[in-house]
Design an enzyme around this catalytic site. Structure first.
Site, short mmCIF file in Angstrom:
data_model
loop_
_atom_site.label_atom_id
_atom_site.label_comp_id
_atom_site.label_asym_id
_atom_site.label_seq_id
_atom_site.Cartn_x
_atom_site.Cartn_y
_atom_site.Cartn_z
N HIS A 45 -9.71 1.63 0.72
CA HIS A 45 -9.59 0.45 1.56
C HIS A 45 -10.71 0.38 2.62
CE1 HIS A 45 -7.65 -2.90 3.54
NE2 HIS A 45 -6.58 -2.82 2.78
N HIS B 179 0.80 -1.22 0.00
CA HIS B 179 0.00 0.00 0.00
C HIS B 179 0.84 1.28 0.00
CE1 HIS B 179 -3.32 -2.62 0.18
NE2 HIS B 179 -3.43 -2.76 1.49
N GLU C 205 -11.39 -3.67 -2.90
CA GLU C 205 -10.41 -2.66 -3.31
C GLU C 205 -10.23 -2.74 -4.82
OE1 GLU C 205 -6.87 -3.46 -0.72
OE2 GLU C 205 -8.35 -4.64 0.34
C1 GLA Z 1 -4.85 -5.64 1.71
C2 GLA Z 1 -3.83 -6.69 1.68
C3 GLA Z 1 -3.99 -7.48 2.91
C4 GLA Z 1 -3.88 -6.61 4.14
C5 GLA Z 1 -4.84 -5.52 4.11
C6 GLA Z 1 -4.60 -4.55 5.25
O1 GLA Z 1 -6.10 -6.15 1.55
O2 GLA Z 1 -3.88 -7.50 0.55
O3 GLA Z 1 -3.05 -8.48 2.92
O4 GLA Z 1 -2.62 -6.07 4.21
O5 GLA Z 1 -4.72 -4.84 2.89
O6 GLA Z 1 -4.36 -5.15 6.45
#
Ligand code: GLA
Length: 385
Positions: free
Chosen positions: A210, A136, A350
């Site tokens: 997110h 991220h 997402e």
């Molecule tokens: C995304 C990632 C997950 C996790 C979340 C936040 O979905 O793919 O593995 O890191 O973000 O915790």
């Protein structure tokens, strides 16, 4: 007075009573207000914008992380519940930055293997923050900055646009990047998120939101009996560090097959290697599905229903993929209103380009060049039945 006008009047009255700046310039039912939410240690003010429509739907957006902090949605009886996970104060977001509740993710959503990528023969390094990989956008992504905000409207929509300037080299990424995220609401219970970005040097970019949804209400148990359809015949398999192998594999015959409605809980504990990679102990979903809609905003990408409340969320997007994550790393957080968010207490949708795309020649490109504009539109449409 019709109930609609009464409600609008009430909202405006309340806004004024609390000294909030209210705008009444909208069509009946659509309103917006904003107020200070917090002041950071360095004196920076964090604002909260509240968008409402005439059906009681209400979205609260923070300038911290351009975050969707709460989302009130009616059930089949018209009863409102907050369907996204979040915190009541900025401290919550600062202390639990690794859960990304409701945040805008950038510059690069999901993982970059070893935090590396190369562009035009030059190698770039993003600081790693997820085992060997960058997740991220690295340790201080867009979710950990305070954005500027301005009110934006178009006919039938009430909105707020957040903007951020990410300097050349921030978190290792090249190019001065100007990015904008607009949240808006209409009377069809659609929350729309639009993104726009430009750069002065070639770079890579993969923006997403997110939000963690629980259609029964945030903190109302887990989401295992909520029923999902993902219009996706393929997904991008991962290795044990959650980096794509580069394949586009069929979902048919795997627990990732959501092409027909199936409860999240039905296969979440299946003994399948991919589910164990996502959550070694109890299993979970944390994958990128290759959407059949392939960038067509007119085609349904995903559909989730909560049988108890009747709330339904339909997803539309211009992005080619969606990361469905089932809160596998949630372990009893205390969130808004003191409620507990259990393991599997929410799902994310997402919308994104595929993880690690800069290192995967077969994936759609995430490259952004000067004189081009990155755009993305994602619609979250709510109803109840
Ligand atoms: C995304 C990632 C997950 C996790 C979340 C936040 O979905 O793919 O593995 O890191 O973000 O915790």
């Amino acid at each position: 007075m019709t109930p609609l006008l009464a409600r609008t009047g009430q909202a405006l009255g309340l806004a004024m009573a609390f000294g909030l700046a209210a705008s009444s310039a909208q069509a009946a039912g659509l309103t917006r207000e904003h107020a200070n939410f917090a002041t950071l240690e360095d004196g920076t003010s964090v604002e909260r914008f509240v968008l409402r429509n005439g059906h009681g739907m209400q979205a609260s957006i923070l300038t911290y992380g351009a975050t969707l902090q709460s989302l009130l949605v009616p059930d089949k009886a018209g009863k409102l519940a907050d369907v996204v996970l979040g915190f009541d104060d900025v401290k919550g977001y600062q202390e639990h930055g690794d859960v990304y509740f409701g945040a805008t993710i950038g510059r690069f959503g999901n993982r970059l293997a070893k935090g590396q990528f190369s562009l035009d023969g030059k190698q770039y390094q993003v600081p790693v923050n997820d085992g060997p990989n960058a997740l991220h956008g690295g340790p201080k992504g867009f979710d950990k900055h305070v954005w500027k905000a301005r009110e934006t409207d178009e006919k039938g929509w009430v909105g707020v646009t957040l903007s951020y300037h990410s300097a050349d080299g921030e978190m290792g990424f090249p190019g001065n990047l100007n990015v904008e995220v607009e949240y808006s609401l209409n009377e069809d219970n659609v929350l729309r998120i639009r993104y726009k970005a430009t750069t002065d040097r070639s770079t890579v970019l993969n923006l997403t939101n997110h939000s963690y949804f629980n259609l029964a209400g945030a903190g109302e148990g887990d989401i295992l009996n909520q029923v999902a359809t993902l219009y996706a015949a393929k997904y991008t398999p991962i290795d044990s560090t959650l980096i794509p192998t580069g394949e586009l594999a069929p979902v048919a015959g795997t627990p990732l097959d959501f092409t027909r409605p199936v409860a999240f809980g039905k296969h979440i504990r299946d003994d399948h290697e991919q589910l164990k990679f996502a959550e070694p102990k109890q299993g979970g979903f944390d994958f990128n599905w290759v959407l059949d809609s392939a960038g067509d905003l007119g085609k349904l990408a995903a559909d989730v229903m909560d049988p108890g409340s009747g709330r339904r969320l339909q997803l539309y997007t211009t992005e080619p993929g969606v990361q469905l994550y089932t809160g596998n790393f949630l372990k009893g957080f205390t969130g808004k209103g003191g409620k507990t968010y259990p393991h599997w207490g929410a799902f994310t949708l997402e919308t994104q380009h595929y993880p690690d795309a800069p290192n995967q020649p077969n994936f759609p490109s995430t490259r952004l060049d000067p004189k081009h504009t990155y755009t993305q539109t994602t619609l979250f449409k709510f109803s109840a039945q």
